[in-house]
Design a protein around this motif. Structure first.
Motif, PDB file in Angstrom:
ATOM      1  N   SER A  58       0.833  -1.200   0.000  1.00  0.00           N
ATOM      2  CA  SER A  58       0.000   0.000   0.000  1.00  0.00           C
ATOM      3  C   SER A  58       0.874   1.259   0.000  1.00  0.00           C
ATOM      4  CB  SER A  58      -0.932  -0.005   1.207  1.00  0.00           C
ATOM      5  OG  SER A  58      -1.718   1.141   1.213  1.00  0.00           O
ATOM      6  N   GLU A  59       1.909   1.240   0.809  1.00  0.00           N
ATOM      7  CA  GLU A  59       2.839   2.357   0.879  1.00  0.00           C
ATOM      8  C   GLU A  59       3.572   2.540  -0.458  1.00  0.00           C
ATOM      9  OE1 GLU A  59       6.248   3.301   3.923  1.00  0.00           O
ATOM     10  OE2 GLU A  59       4.761   1.954   4.848  1.00  0.00           O
ATOM     11  N   LEU A  60       3.937   1.434  -1.042  1.00  0.00           N
ATOM     12  CA  LEU A  60       4.619   1.450  -2.343  1.00  0.00           C
ATOM     13  C   LEU A  60       3.741   2.126  -3.396  1.00  0.00           C
ATOM     14  CD1 LEU A  60       6.953   0.140  -4.270  1.00  0.00           C
ATOM     15  CD2 LEU A  60       5.218  -1.565  -4.675  1.00  0.00           C
ATOM     16  N   ILE A  61       2.472   1.758  -3.427  1.00  0.00           N
ATOM     17  CA  ILE A  61       1.541   2.323  -4.402  1.00  0.00           C
ATOM     18  C   ILE A  61       1.362   3.825  -4.172  1.00  0.00           C
ATOM     19  CG2 ILE A  61      -0.840   2.262  -5.252  1.00  0.00           C
ATOM     20  CD1 ILE A  61       0.970  -0.099  -6.118  1.00  0.00           C
ATOM     21  N   HIS A  62       1.282   4.244  -2.944  1.00  0.00           N
ATOM     22  CA  HIS A  62       1.139   5.676  -2.649  1.00  0.00           C
ATOM     23  C   HIS A  62       2.409   6.442  -3.048  1.00  0.00           C
ATOM     24  CE1 HIS A  62      -2.738   5.338  -0.864  1.00  0.00           C
ATOM     25  NE2 HIS A  62      -2.336   4.603   0.152  1.00  0.00           N
ATOM     26  N   ALA A  63       3.560   5.834  -2.873  1.00  0.00           N
ATOM     27  CA  ALA A  63       4.826   6.485  -3.205  1.00  0.00           C
ATOM     28  C   ALA A  63       4.985   6.680  -4.720  1.00  0.00           C
ATOM     29  CB  ALA A  63       5.991   5.673  -2.649  1.00  0.00           C
ATOM     30  N   THR A 123       2.973   7.915  -6.723  1.00  0.00           N
ATOM     31  CA  THR A 123       2.441   9.211  -7.160  1.00  0.00           C
ATOM     32  C   THR A 123       3.514  10.297  -7.152  1.00  0.00           C
ATOM     33  OG1 THR A 123       1.707   9.779  -4.922  1.00  0.00           O
ATOM     34  CG2 THR A 123       0.115   8.660  -6.357  1.00  0.00           C
ATOM     35  N   LYS A 124       4.575  10.086  -6.385  1.00  0.00           N
ATOM     36  CA  LYS A 124       5.661  11.068  -6.304  1.00  0.00           C
ATOM     37  C   LYS A 124       6.759  10.773  -7.324  1.00  0.00           C
ATOM     38  CE  LYS A 124       4.778  11.926  -1.487  1.00  0.00           C
ATOM     39  NZ  LYS A 124       5.153  11.614  -0.127  1.00  0.00           N
ATOM     40  N   GLU A 125       7.118   9.499  -7.477  1.00  0.00           N
ATOM     41  CA  GLU A 125       8.176   9.111  -8.400  1.00  0.00           C
ATOM     42  C   GLU A 125       8.135   7.594  -8.603  1.00  0.00           C
ATOM     43  OE1 GLU A 125      11.980  10.079  -6.719  1.00  0.00           O
ATOM     44  OE2 GLU A 125      11.635   8.880  -4.926  1.00  0.00           O
ATOM     45  N   PRO A 126       8.730   7.115  -9.685  1.00  0.00           N
ATOM     46  CA  PRO A 126       8.774   5.665  -9.907  1.00  0.00           C
ATOM     47  C   PRO A 126       9.507   4.969  -8.756  1.00  0.00           C
ATOM     48  CG  PRO A 126       9.378   6.839 -11.914  1.00  0.00           C
ATOM     49  CD  PRO A 126       9.288   7.854 -10.812  1.00  0.00           C
ATOM     50  N   GLN A 127       9.033   3.795  -8.413  1.00  0.00           N
ATOM     51  CA  GLN A 127       9.606   3.038  -7.304  1.00  0.00           C
ATOM     52  C   GLN A 127      10.400   1.852  -7.849  1.00  0.00           C
ATOM     53  OE1 GLN A 127       9.095   4.220  -3.947  1.00  0.00           O
ATOM     54  NE2 GLN A 127       8.480   5.900  -5.299  1.00  0.00           N
ATOM     55  N   LEU A 128      11.647   1.759  -7.438  1.00  0.00           N
ATOM     56  CA  LEU A 128      12.549   0.717  -7.918  1.00  0.00           C
ATOM     57  C   LEU A 128      12.543  -0.461  -6.947  1.00  0.00           C
ATOM     58  CD1 LEU A 128      15.525   3.082  -8.826  1.00  0.00           C
ATOM     59  CD2 LEU A 128      13.607   2.392 -10.262  1.00  0.00           C
ATOM     60  N   ILE A 129      12.419  -1.661  -7.485  1.00  0.00           N
ATOM     61  CA  ILE A 129      12.390  -2.857  -6.656  1.00  0.00           C
ATOM     62  C   ILE A 129      13.599  -3.720  -7.000  1.00  0.00           C
ATOM     63  CG2 ILE A 129      11.084  -4.914  -6.029  1.00  0.00           C
ATOM     64  CD1 ILE A 129       8.550  -3.336  -6.754  1.00  0.00           C
ATOM     65  N   TYR A 130      14.342  -4.084  -5.970  1.00  0.00           N
ATOM     66  CA  TYR A 130      15.589  -4.828  -6.142  1.00  0.00           C
ATOM     67  C   TYR A 130      15.502  -6.220  -5.533  1.00  0.00           C
ATOM     68  CZ  TYR A 130      17.925  -0.547  -7.574  1.00  0.00           C
ATOM     69  OH  TYR A 130      18.300   0.575  -8.249  1.00  0.00           O
ATOM     70  N   ASN A 131      16.249  -7.135  -6.117  1.00  0.00           N
ATOM     71  CA  ASN A 131      16.433  -8.470  -5.569  1.00  0.00           C
ATOM     72  C   ASN A 131      17.933  -8.713  -5.552  1.00  0.00           C
ATOM     73  OD1 ASN A 131      16.080 -11.079  -4.666  1.00  0.00           O
ATOM     74  ND2 ASN A 131      15.708 -11.914  -6.701  1.00  0.00           N
ATOM     75  N   ARG A 132      18.499  -8.784  -4.350  1.00  0.00           N
ATOM     76  CA  ARG A 132      19.941  -8.973  -4.190  1.00  0.00           C
ATOM     77  C   ARG A 132      20.733  -7.922  -4.957  1.00  0.00           C
ATOM     78  NH1 ARG A 132      19.342 -15.264  -5.175  1.00  0.00           N
ATOM     79  NH2 ARG A 132      18.503 -15.826  -3.142  1.00  0.00           N
TER      80      ARG A 132
END
Length: 95
Positions: free
Chosen positions: A13-18, A20-29
């Motif tokens: 939920s927090e990720l989705i709200h964030a 709106t401000k800028e793209p969110q990068l998701i990392y694995n290792r």
């Protein structure tokens, strides 16, 4: 913000709200595996990609002609000169 996969799942939920401000990068290792962006930005990307796929060589030449016309550019083509045939010209070179 950068997210780890587990963190992104737990705080979705927090990720989705964030987003709106800028793209969110998701990392694995420490390797980027996904980016979450707003739907509008994604739709713009799809439109851009679709337009890019449709560009043909004829479209590029049309665009170049338009740019040349806008800038009053005239391509001066030199007059053609006869050149010797390759077989005749090779005799002029010594080995």
């Amino acid at each position: 913000m950068n997210w780890r996969i587990a963190e992104a799942k737990q705080r979705f939920s927090e990720l989705i709200h964030a987003v709106t401000k800028e793209p969110q990068l998701i990392y694995n290792r420490n390797q980027l595996v996904a980016v979450v962006v707003e739907a509008e930005m994604f739709e713009e990307f799809l439109t851009w990609r679709k337009q890019r796929e449709k560009i043909s060589l004829a479209d590029v030449f049309k665009e170049l002609r338009q740019i040349a016309a806008e800038e009053d550019y005239i391509l001066e083509v030199p007059s053609r000169q006869d050149r010797p045939y390759f077989a005749d010209a090779i005799d002029d070179f010594s080995l």
